[in-house]
Scaffold this active site. Structure first.
Site, mmCIF file in Angstrom:
data_model
loop_
_atom_site.group_PDB
_atom_site.id
_atom_site.type_symbol
_atom_site.label_atom_id
_atom_site.label_comp_id
_atom_site.label_asym_id
_atom_site.label_seq_id
_atom_site.Cartn_x
_atom_site.Cartn_y
_atom_site.Cartn_z
ATOM 1 C CG HIS A 1 28.696 -3.809 37.472
ATOM 2 N ND1 HIS A 1 30.012 -4.008 37.132
ATOM 3 C CD2 HIS A 1 28.317 -2.651 36.875
ATOM 4 C CE1 HIS A 1 30.422 -3.012 36.363
ATOM 5 N NE2 HIS A 1 29.419 -2.177 36.189
ATOM 6 C CD GLU B 1 24.969 -2.664 33.826
ATOM 7 O OE1 GLU B 1 25.522 -2.021 32.916
ATOM 8 O OE2 GLU B 1 25.109 -2.412 35.037
ATOM 9 C CG HIS B 2 29.498 -4.736 32.037
ATOM 10 N ND1 HIS B 2 30.624 -4.114 31.552
ATOM 11 C CD2 HIS B 2 29.020 -3.925 33.004
ATOM 12 C CE1 HIS B 2 30.821 -2.974 32.204
ATOM 13 N NE2 HIS B 2 29.856 -2.839 33.097
ATOM 14 C CD GLU C 1 32.456 -0.235 35.590
ATOM 15 O OE1 GLU C 1 31.471 0.368 36.063
ATOM 16 O OE2 GLU C 1 32.353 -1.272 34.905
#
Length: 414
Positions: A47, A50-51, A127
């Site tokens: 993840h 991905e950022h 997040e």
């Protein structure tokens, strides 16, 4: 609509659907790596990557990437799941060369700059805090961790504050080079484009990239049964019931969809009607299916006042018992099938849905077909198949219960 597939020399699969009435193009690069591929100390790294793919390349800074696609009215984004990661762009047909350039640039030339990485760690940690403050999302993570008993299929996609806090450039860049450069990559495109033109463009952009062997994932274990409680001071109690269902590859997947629609997947479902409309025990209640390559989970969620927890558990249990014991009529099956087909037809108006459907077929089903074929597969589901599958799946002894809230008891039983 025409769907075509080509595998180029380095093993990348290119699947395109030509839709003549479209003036836009939606293109995605799908990599079969998700949180399931991680070890505990790496949790959240996919993840995080991905950022980082949007934080600058050798020739473009982060703001340049955003301005390039937005200057032509397009969008670009990404998503990480437990089994795959994808990044995509959408724009006008005339801007397809730009879309290919941007997607190939972030995939092949991302810098993973140390300053950007440090800044993005702070963003991802926020997040994670946001998930912690959202009861439904927190409970989903808690349920999966409990249900899968520590297997990576149950890891939170976003990772934990502890694991993310330890990421550095060497670890992130090394993981990307190893895990994101393996065979199994799929590129899907939906638009009014000839397939050979698509293949030429993608081949030129990504064809020289060297890829390793596909990654082997650890098969999931038998789920952990029982009840799990996470005490947290909240106004409501939140409940998640889960049982083994069917995988993406199962021929029973559409019969499972029918069961889900009748159980809690719609506002006319039994859970919604009885728990919310008749008894007023919950505002939010329903069911969903998480289907993976080699496993599946049927989940039921309800949020209720803590004094109503046992009543909600009892009502949910009785609904499940009724459906398990043959209480699904032919008329209900017909209704659910029409519901699913109608939802599918509405989804087909979305190029994102079409692009995703092509990717799922290629990555998991080895199937090449227009998404309209889903309608025929739903139509083929018979009532006796649904009742038989319900008898297998909807057994109380197969369910795991995870609860969260300011509850006094740990011995909640289902």
């Amino acid at each position: 609509m025409t769907v075509e597939r080509t595998v180029i020399g380095n093993g990348i699969s290119i699947v395109s659907e030509r839709v003549p009435y479209l003036r836009s193009v939606t293109a995605g690069v799908w990599v079969p790596v998700g949180s399931r591929a991680e070890r505990p100390a790496e949790n959240g790294i996919v993840h995080f990557i991905e950022h980082m793919l949007f934080k600058g390349t050798a020739s473009r800074q982060a703001i340049d990437l955003s301005r390039a696609i937005e200057s032509v009215g397009g969008t670009m984004n990404a998503c990480t799941s437990r089994e795959f990661t994808y990044f995509y762009a959408k724009g006008l047909e005339k801007d397809f060369p730009l879309i290919v350039d941007l997607l190939s640039d972030i995939y092949q030339n991302s810098m993973f700059d140390e300053t950007e990485l440090s800044r993005e760690k702070s963003v991802v940690l926020q997040e994670i805090l946001m998930v912690d403050d959202t009861p439904e999302e927190f409970l989903n993570d808690f349920f999966n961790l409990s249900y899968w008993g520590g297997h990576s299929l149950g890891y939170p996609v976003q990772g934990t504050a502890k694991s993310v806090g330890r990421f550095d450039r060497k670890k992130v860049a090394g993981y990307f080079t190893d895990r994101f450069r393996r065979r199994g990559i799929v590129v899907t495109i939906v638009g009014n484009l000839a397939h050979n033109a698509v293949v030429d463009a993608i081949g030129e952009a990504l064809g020289s990239m060297k890829l390793g062997e596909p990654l082997d994932v650890v098969p999931p274990p038998k789920p952990v049964s029982g009840s799990f409680l996470k005490r947290k001071r909240l106004e409501q109690a939140h409940l998640c019931f889960g049982a083994p269902a069917v995988s993406r590859k199962s021929e029973q997947i559409f019969a499972m969809d029918v069961i889900n629609a009748l159980l809690g997947g719609s506002s006319s479902s039994r859970l919604f009607h009885q728990v919310r409309e008749e008894l007023g025990l919950a505002y939010s209640v329903g069911s969903s299916i998480s289907a993976y390559a080699d496993a599946g989970v049927l989940e039921v969620y309800a949020g209720t006042a803590k004094e109503h927890v046992e009543e909600v558990i009892d009502v949910v249990g009785k609904i499940i018992d009724s459906m398990r014991d043959g209480g699904i009529s032919d008329e209900e099956v017909s209704f659910a099938k029409e519901l699913i087909k109608g939802n599918t037809l509405l989804s087909l108006e979305s190029t994102m849905f079409r692009m995703s459907n092509l990717a799922m077929n290629e990555m998991f089903l080895d199937r090449l077909e227009p998404p309209e074929e889903i309608l025929a597969l739903v139509d083929a589901v018979r009532p006796d198949q649904v009742r038989e599958l319900a008898g297998e799946v909807l057994r109380r002894d197969r369910f795991t219960l995870a609860a969260m809230g300011d509850l006094p008891r740990e011995d909640l039983a289902f």
